[in-house]
Design a protein around this motif. Sequence first.
Motif, mmCIF file in Angstrom:
data_model
loop_
_atom_site.group_PDB
_atom_site.id
_atom_site.type_symbol
_atom_site.label_atom_id
_atom_site.label_comp_id
_atom_site.label_asym_id
_atom_site.label_seq_id
_atom_site.Cartn_x
_atom_site.Cartn_y
_atom_site.Cartn_z
ATOM 1 N N GLU C 96 4.474 -45.848 -18.923
ATOM 2 C CA GLU C 96 5.644 -46.556 -19.810
ATOM 3 C C GLU C 96 4.903 -47.446 -20.802
ATOM 4 O OE1 GLU C 96 8.405 -48.680 -17.421
ATOM 5 O OE2 GLU C 96 9.093 -49.855 -19.252
ATOM 6 N N ARG C 97 3.941 -48.286 -20.419
ATOM 7 C CA ARG C 97 3.380 -49.263 -20.942
ATOM 8 C C ARG C 97 2.671 -48.499 -22.409
ATOM 9 N NH1 ARG C 97 -1.505 -51.130 -20.697
ATOM 10 N NH2 ARG C 97 -1.703 -50.643 -18.560
ATOM 11 N N LEU C 98 1.944 -47.493 -21.897
ATOM 12 C CA LEU C 98 1.173 -46.886 -22.881
ATOM 13 C C LEU C 98 1.998 -46.023 -24.088
ATOM 14 C CD1 LEU C 98 -1.435 -44.953 -20.455
ATOM 15 C CD2 LEU C 98 -1.810 -46.851 -22.184
ATOM 16 N N CYS C 99 3.213 -45.599 -23.511
ATOM 17 C CA CYS C 99 4.384 -44.954 -24.288
ATOM 18 C C CYS C 99 4.791 -46.108 -25.405
ATOM 19 C CB CYS C 99 5.406 -44.331 -23.640
ATOM 20 S SG CYS C 99 4.650 -42.982 -22.673
ATOM 21 N N GLU C 100 4.901 -47.294 -24.709
ATOM 22 C CA GLU C 100 5.399 -48.313 -25.464
ATOM 23 C C GLU C 100 4.625 -48.638 -26.650
ATOM 24 O OE1 GLU C 100 7.695 -52.251 -24.139
ATOM 25 O OE2 GLU C 100 6.612 -51.377 -22.740
ATOM 26 N N GLU C 101 3.037 -48.642 -26.218
ATOM 27 C CA GLU C 101 2.277 -49.059 -27.328
ATOM 28 C C GLU C 101 2.258 -48.156 -28.286
ATOM 29 O OE1 GLU C 101 -0.859 -51.257 -24.091
ATOM 30 O OE2 GLU C 101 -1.379 -49.434 -24.988
ATOM 31 N N ALA C 102 2.303 -47.144 -28.130
ATOM 32 C CA ALA C 102 2.246 -45.843 -29.207
ATOM 33 C C ALA C 102 3.689 -45.864 -29.963
ATOM 34 C CB ALA C 102 1.923 -44.562 -28.719
ATOM 35 N N LEU C 124 10.834 -42.279 -16.884
ATOM 36 C CA LEU C 124 10.498 -42.363 -18.289
ATOM 37 C C LEU C 124 11.919 -42.240 -19.138
ATOM 38 C CD1 LEU C 124 6.984 -40.628 -18.956
ATOM 39 C CD2 LEU C 124 7.658 -43.274 -19.161
ATOM 40 N N ILE C 125 12.759 -41.156 -18.566
ATOM 41 C CA ILE C 125 13.902 -40.864 -19.370
ATOM 42 C C ILE C 125 14.988 -42.259 -18.896
ATOM 43 C CG2 ILE C 125 15.793 -39.460 -19.014
ATOM 44 C CD1 ILE C 125 13.874 -37.060 -18.375
ATOM 45 N N GLY C 126 14.638 -42.630 -17.840
ATOM 46 C CA GLY C 126 15.348 -43.907 -17.459
ATOM 47 C C GLY C 126 15.261 -44.897 -18.478
ATOM 48 N N LYS C 127 13.958 -45.208 -19.095
ATOM 49 C CA LYS C 127 13.570 -45.927 -20.132
ATOM 50 C C LYS C 127 13.708 -45.540 -21.309
ATOM 51 C CE LYS C 127 11.821 -48.922 -17.039
ATOM 52 N NZ LYS C 127 12.413 -50.328 -16.517
ATOM 53 N N GLY C 128 14.518 -44.350 -21.634
ATOM 54 C CA GLY C 128 15.128 -43.925 -22.958
ATOM 55 C C GLY C 128 13.795 -43.236 -23.972
ATOM 56 N N TYR C 129 13.061 -42.413 -22.924
ATOM 57 C CA TYR C 129 12.345 -41.729 -23.612
ATOM 58 C C TYR C 129 12.744 -40.038 -23.498
ATOM 59 C CZ TYR C 129 8.679 -45.441 -23.729
ATOM 60 O OH TYR C 129 8.197 -46.447 -23.886
ATOM 61 N N ASN C 130 12.297 -39.350 -24.677
ATOM 62 C CA ASN C 130 12.868 -38.083 -24.336
ATOM 63 C C ASN C 130 11.568 -37.293 -23.897
ATOM 64 O OD1 ASN C 130 14.920 -36.451 -25.479
ATOM 65 N ND2 ASN C 130 14.351 -36.835 -27.549
ATOM 66 N N VAL C 131 11.723 -36.658 -22.493
ATOM 67 C CA VAL C 131 10.651 -36.039 -22.081
ATOM 68 C C VAL C 131 10.944 -34.640 -21.618
ATOM 69 C CG1 VAL C 131 9.052 -35.925 -19.775
ATOM 70 C CG2 VAL C 131 10.321 -38.145 -20.754
ATOM 71 N N VAL C 132 10.154 -33.276 -22.073
ATOM 72 C CA VAL C 132 10.249 -32.202 -22.034
ATOM 73 C C VAL C 132 9.020 -31.689 -21.484
ATOM 74 C CG1 VAL C 132 10.449 -30.050 -23.438
ATOM 75 C CG2 VAL C 132 11.621 -32.046 -24.001
ATOM 76 N N GLU C 133 9.282 -30.613 -20.420
ATOM 77 C CA GLU C 133 8.170 -29.868 -19.656
ATOM 78 C C GLU C 133 7.896 -28.649 -20.660
ATOM 79 O OE1 GLU C 133 6.496 -30.240 -16.999
ATOM 80 O OE2 GLU C 133 7.633 -32.087 -16.396
ATOM 81 N N THR C 134 6.607 -28.619 -20.872
ATOM 82 C CA THR C 134 6.430 -27.227 -21.574
ATOM 83 C C THR C 134 6.208 -25.942 -20.917
ATOM 84 O OG1 THR C 134 4.097 -28.041 -21.797
ATOM 85 C CG2 THR C 134 5.723 -28.833 -23.310
ATOM 86 N N ASP C 135 5.619 -25.999 -19.675
ATOM 87 C CA ASP C 135 4.945 -24.908 -18.749
ATOM 88 C C ASP C 135 6.762 -24.287 -18.547
ATOM 89 O OD1 ASP C 135 5.573 -23.975 -15.791
ATOM 90 O OD2 ASP C 135 3.677 -23.629 -16.401
#
Lengths: 254, 232, 476
Positions: C96-102, C124-135
């Motif tokens: 989460e921190r790494l995503c925040e930094e970016a 991550l979704i709980g923190k508001g990020y959009n997360v998509v699996e690509t497989d």
Amino acid sequence: MTAQPTTSGHRIGLFATCLVNTMRPRVGFAALKLLEDAGYEVAVPGDQTCCGQPNYNSGDQESARDFARGFIQQFSNFDYVVVPSGSCAAMVKVHYPKLFEEDEPEKADIDAVAARTHELVSFLTDVAGIDRVEAAHATSVTYHDACSGLRELKIKQQPRTLLGSVEGLELKEMEDAEVCCGFGGLFCVKYPDVSGEMVRKKSEEILKTEADAIVTGDVGCLLNIEGALTRRGERTRAFHVAEVLAGFDTEDAS
Amino acid sequence: MSDARNAIFAKIKAADAKRGKAAAPEAKSRLETPPPQLVPAIGKPAPEEARDLFITKAIELGCTVADCPSFEEVPEKVSAYLIEQESPQQVILPVDEELSSLGWLAAGLSVSAQTGSDALDGNTSVTRAIAGVAETGAVAVASSSKYPVSLGLLPDRHIFVLKVDEITGGYEDVWKVARAAKDNQGMSRALNLVGGPSRTADIEATLVMGAHGPRTVHIILIGDDQEAQKPA
Amino acid sequence: MHITSEKFQENAKAAISDEQLQTGLFIFGKIFPLLREATASKLPEFEALRDSARDIKIENLNNLGTYLEAFEARVEEAGGRIHWARTSEEANTIVERLCEEANAKNIIKSKSMVTEELELNDHLIGKGYNVVETDLGEYIIQLRNEKPFHIVGPALHLTAGQVSDTFYEAHKEHGRTEKVEDKVKLVEEARIVLRERFKNADVGITGANFLVAETGQIVLITNEGNADLSATLPKRHIVVTGIEKVVPTLDDLSVFLRILARSATGQETSNYVSLYSGPRRARDADGPESFDIVLVDNGRTDMLGTPVEEMLRCIRCGACLNACPVFTTVGGQSYGSVYSGPMGAVWTPALASVSSAAKLPNASSFCGKCEEVCPVRIPLPSMMRHWREKEFESHLTPSGQRWGLGLWAWLGKHPSLYSAATNIAGVGLRLISKTRRGRRIATSLPFIGQGWTQSRDLAVPSEPTFLSQYKDGRRR
């Protein structure tokens, strides 16, 4: 006490196993016949009980060790210990040595007896050098490879060799002969739905062969498969391989 | 050093004690002088067999392979392939003089050198490679100024231009080539062994090509049979 | 790790009567083993390679600290960063921190069992990020909010029709208004939708199949190429993986590359085998600007130095699942854990707890087929037995069973009572039996015996025990 075999090289202690003893006594007598016909002197120690596998597989190592000690008491003075069951033979041969540490007093005896313990059919072929039996029965059978015997003791060709020598007998191999029938000791009653489905699949493969009888080397598997076939109203008979090889399969067991 | 790192290493050390043996000093030297492992025969084909093995395997992986006598003929071969594929006569190239200096326009092909993601969709890329892996039929590429990884992933069709003497035996040979290819930037960021088109069988176990990456992979092999592969 | 393994029995029962599920299981139970067998038998050195693989993993675990240290040093030399996480909370917080930094918003993922173990997506979704699996398989089950059906083919329990329904619902916002049924078209639709996600992603999170200590490289293996896109397009690449994944050298890696795909799907190689180290180099034409590896413990160091240490050799091929008569009867979702089948029966108690996962190591007949096919020769049944021992020691075994076993052990020490008990049992069975077509059978047994007679009869002998008859002089 030291585990010493006799000097004759021909004395066998027969370990009947709980399921043979209680549910299929005829297998014990078939084993007696086969071993005596092969030229051995067979004794049946009267105070034998269980190999301890149910306890061992339930995580009760202490009791398994007690059973092992009891086994050694009964079976330490034979050239060979012969067992009409792959899973019980494997329990002794493969697992008993793991139950004791190197520095424990019983370890040497346990290892010695384990090394002299054999499953019945593989004993006949691999140790006694038997490649045929006298039985004759014009019938067709299919053979289920019981898991422990197959994977722990590498029993595969031996029963087929001896069955092949029964005059008039046709061996029809089933698909998935090596797939577990769903017995697995306590597994079959603890997970009855899964076990029931596994034995149903096994029954299907057996019926597809249209063999007169299903034959296997372990009474647990035998009862499991036989019970499933009977429940379905099928006429397929079920025998332990010793019964067929000894010519005892011409009537029903019970 | 972080608390987490210390804690994890402390537990690993404690486990060593439980196992009754400390980490072996030989472990470090294993890294410096890696002991060779078992290499199956298929990973060390005879030099004269490597080319044929590579082609057989590449085809098994769903690639198409075309021979080409020299670099000069590459644009023609590409043009012919695209006609066969009923695809437009246009290609995207990386910034690589070895390719961009060829006669694309003369062969009737339009060329662009964009690497931005959008321009790659639906297109055909042509790139070089660093090795062909005979053991599996994969083509090895390494990221560099001349090879953007995305150029091998986003287009619909990817054409590799590979020289016969770039065909190596097995994985061990590829690692050697990859290490030797490193410039003063160190080992390349990406080393991809591309085994044919992208595919999936995730729906009802039905195999479908072109899952996310290229739908087709074509290999143009430069050099003739006589140019027997020499192990790297 | 959150699990629902206590529901194994109910799940299994439902799975057995689910015809469609059974069709999916046929693929794993029948087809995959045939494919594995076909490819393995074409490679004469296959068995020897399995031995090498096992030995390399043993060497690895005996020197894990050394190899992890070396790996860390190489990664940092190449400009990457290593982060250590003891628990799932720590790991998720780091990511989460790494995503925040970016300043990230959109995250794409390629398949990683570890991230499912950590429940990273939910965090991550709980923190508001959009997360998509690509497989593709993972994408499908993500849309359906399901757990994986199988470690290698997570969505193979679904029909194309079900996938079609799912896509129709989920892709409306991407301007897809038509319902597509054909499998090729469904893959095409996913390709188009996910391609947008690939391009708009700020962060790509992948797992790692292997970590090479000698060179500081991670290895990503797929057939789709989605891991390579995830590791290349976004400006930040984050790798989340278990500490046990490190292998010492590239020569060691080669051994695993030769047995992994053969064991998993019967392919000689997966279509994309890639090695990555560090962020883009100064003159690279593309690639991420940062490269972070989160090395996760989450219970793995607790397995070291114990009888389940060997499970850490696992390379996640799924061969044991395909070989298992229980798994191929009930499917992955019955296990209520990210890890299912025989490997799940050993991993889950380790990563969750013995008590919550107790059903899993017990749901085995110990047929041993898993051990037979495991490419790194993990003795899976012994480790399941180890968990049963832990259960027994902690008095978690159901009391009826414990009592019965205790009685049995006691009888074993008193042979004359054992003899009496077995004879009485025989008499008892005869009393409740009936004769059908000349055979004596019991059709209904009490207590735990109900499990038997629910689907089987029990053939009952009409004679006393073998030992008592022998004692009385019978010999034939």
